[in-house]
Design an enzyme around this catalytic site. Structure first.
Site, PDB file in Angstrom:
ATOM      1  N   TYR A 178       0.820  -1.212   0.000  1.00 11.89           N
ATOM      2  CA  TYR A 178       0.000   0.000   0.000  1.00 11.89           C
ATOM      3  C   TYR A 178       0.858   1.269   0.000  1.00 11.89           C
ATOM      4  O   TYR A 178       0.396   2.324  -0.417  1.00 11.89           O
ATOM      5  CB  TYR A 178      -0.896   0.044   1.250  1.00 11.89           C
ATOM      6  CG  TYR A 178      -2.226  -0.657   1.110  1.00 11.89           C
ATOM      7  CD1 TYR A 178      -2.303  -2.007   0.793  1.00 11.89           C
ATOM      8  CD2 TYR A 178      -3.419   0.042   1.313  1.00 11.89           C
ATOM      9  CE1 TYR A 178      -3.525  -2.645   0.685  1.00 11.89           C
ATOM     10  CE2 TYR A 178      -4.643  -0.591   1.205  1.00 11.89           C
ATOM     11  CZ  TYR A 178      -4.690  -1.935   0.888  1.00 11.89           C
ATOM     12  OH  TYR A 178      -5.908  -2.561   0.782  1.00 11.89           O
ATOM     13  N   LYS A 201       3.090 -15.363   2.486  1.00 17.00           N
ATOM     14  CA  LYS A 201       3.339 -16.080   1.234  1.00 17.00           C
ATOM     15  C   LYS A 201       4.854 -16.300   1.152  1.00 17.00           C
ATOM     16  O   LYS A 201       5.534 -15.848   0.221  1.00 17.00           O
ATOM     17  CB  LYS A 201       2.800 -15.239   0.055  1.00 17.00           C
ATOM     18  CG  LYS A 201       2.779 -15.942  -1.281  1.00 17.00           C
ATOM     19  CD  LYS A 201       1.703 -17.006  -1.397  1.00 17.00           C
ATOM     20  CE  LYS A 201       1.836 -17.753  -2.725  1.00 17.00           C
ATOM     21  NZ  LYS A 201       0.943 -18.913  -2.807  1.00 17.00           N
TER      22      LYS A 201
HETATM   23  C1  IPM Z   1     -10.424  -1.193   4.093  1.00 16.74           C
HETATM   24  C2  IPM Z   1     -10.684  -0.571   2.738  1.00 16.74           C
HETATM   25  C3  IPM Z   1      -9.517   0.343   2.395  1.00 16.74           C
HETATM   26  C4  IPM Z   1      -8.240  -0.483   2.368  1.00 16.74           C
HETATM   27  C5  IPM Z   1      -9.704   1.133   1.073  1.00 16.74           C
HETATM   28  C6  IPM Z   1     -10.969   1.957   1.077  1.00 16.74           C
HETATM   29  C7  IPM Z   1      -8.502   1.986   0.756  1.00 16.74           C
HETATM   30  O1  IPM Z   1     -10.865  -1.565   1.778  1.00 16.74           O
HETATM   31  O2  IPM Z   1     -10.308  -0.439   5.074  1.00 16.74           O
HETATM   32  O3  IPM Z   1     -10.368  -2.413   4.178  1.00 16.74           O
HETATM   33  O4  IPM Z   1      -7.931  -1.103   1.340  1.00 16.74           O
HETATM   34  O5  IPM Z   1      -7.555  -0.509   3.371  1.00 16.74           O
END
Ligand code: IPM
Ligand code: MG
Length: 354
Positions: free
Chosen positions: A142, A190
């Site tokens: 992320y 993984k």
């Molecule tokens: C979550 C959501 C978020 C994430 C999105 C909205 C960015 O799916 O909180 O699980 O991927 O973390």
């Protein structure tokens, strides 16, 4: 006692489910003699529309000066359908998690007995399920650098990066949680493919000697996705990296009968944040049909975090009473028996008495 709570309702159904959580908290305040001072601040698409930034500095200021943050939902189809958008609502959520230092996302999954037959899994598989996910929230793919597109646009890349420190602090939290529960910790990774996963395993193994009472096991994420369906009651505490946790918690949530039931707490920084795990459900926005229970149960997690344990338990039992009495929204109701978002909130609030 007096508490300052930041309210970040966000997008889609966010504002309407937040309204119900606030209703319930007001009732808790009246019944137990607490004062909740609410301060609203924009986030997500709503904030982009207001000022061009999905997580404005002013919103960050409200969060860090509060005792806790309640967060609704983020996301808007206008942006989902436009891959070229430079500013996106989700960037606000990610920046918020990162700047508040919320490195662990706690997603508990329990089954309300009255809903055992609403689960897509057979009753005998889901009865007794009680597990908690600890999802790493501020690292991994992320956030890893480098990320982006090659100059000619023909190649795109994201990087999955973890440091030992990042892994250790979240795995420690999971071990501690396991100690307070059934003393069983599963690390999902993984490691047969990814270098970051091998680091996760190494760190967890190094820490195991400090937690000799905890049964520690490792599971590849593809297998974990299957085991969650096949024998969900195997799990007690599951710790995993950001992306795997995102995917597995959506999968696990439907075991409870509806995605609209699962709360979460994001912790690790000075101020904690509480949010339902579901998204902004734009199709339902403004229609007073969305299930407010995940939001209300997130508020209950917040009460626990603020040390108000009796109050939190009261909110949970009021939610159970609503479920048992069939005061539920369309995701959980049989044909023609659905209640509105605000009716469900009214019922839960009125069921709270000291
Ligand atoms: C979550 C959501 C978020 C994430 C999105 C909205 C960015 O799916 O909180 O699980 O991927 O973390
Ligand atoms: Mg998700």
């Amino acid at each position: 006692m007096e508490f300052k709570i930041a309210l970040l309702a966000g997008d889609g159904i966010g504002p309407e489910i937040m309204r119900e959580a606030v209703k319930v908290l007001h009732r808790v305040g009246d019944a137990y003699g607490h004062k909740f001072c609410f301060c609203q601040a924009p986030v997500g698409a709503a904030a982009i529309d207001a000022c061009g930034d999905p997580y404005p500095d002013s919103t960050h200021g409200v969060c860090i000066s509060s005792d806790a943050v309640l967060f609704g939902a983020i996301g808007d189809p206008r942006f989902d359908n436009d891959p070229s958008a430079k500013v996106r609502p989700e960037q606000g959520l990610l920046r918020m998690r990162r700047s508040l230092g919320l490195f662990a996302n706690i997603r508990p999954l329990t089954l309300f007995p009255a809903l055992a037959d609403r689960s897509p899994l057979r009753r005998e598989r889901v009865e007794g399920v009680d597990l908690v996910f600890v999802r790493e929230l501020t690292g991994g793919i992320y956030f890893g650098e480098p990320r982006g597109r090659s100059e000619d646009g023909s190649r795109a890349f994201d990087s999955c990066v973890y440091t030992r420190v990042e892994v250790e602090r979240v795995v420690r939290m999971a071990f501690d949680m396991a100690m307070a529960r059934q003393r069983h910790l599963t690390v999902v990774d993984k490691a047969n493919v990814l270098a970051t996963s091998r680091l996760w395993r190494e760190v967890a193994k190094d820490m195991a000697s400090e937690y000799q009472d905890v049964a520690l096991d490792f599971m590849f994420v593809d297998n974990a996705a299957m085991q969650l369906i096949q024998r969900p009651s195997f799990f007690d505490v599951v710790v995993t990296e950001n992306m795997f946790g995102d995917i597995l918690t959506d999968e696990a949530s439907v075991i409870s009968g509806s995605l609209g039931l699962l709360p979460s707490a994001s912790i690790g920084g000075d101020v904690a944040l509480f949010e339902p795990i579901h998204g902004s459900y734009p199709q339902a926005a403004g229609r007073n049909v969305a299930n407010p229970m995940a939001m209300i149960l997130s508020a209950a997690m917040m009460l626990d975090h603020l040390g108000l344990r009796e109050e939190a338990a009261k909110v949970r039992s009021a939610v159970s009473a609503a479920i048992e009495g069939g005061i539920v929204t369309e995701d959980l109701a049989g044909n023609g028996c659905a209640h509105t978002t605000s009716q469900v909130g009214d019922f839960i609030a009125s069921a709270i008495e000291k």
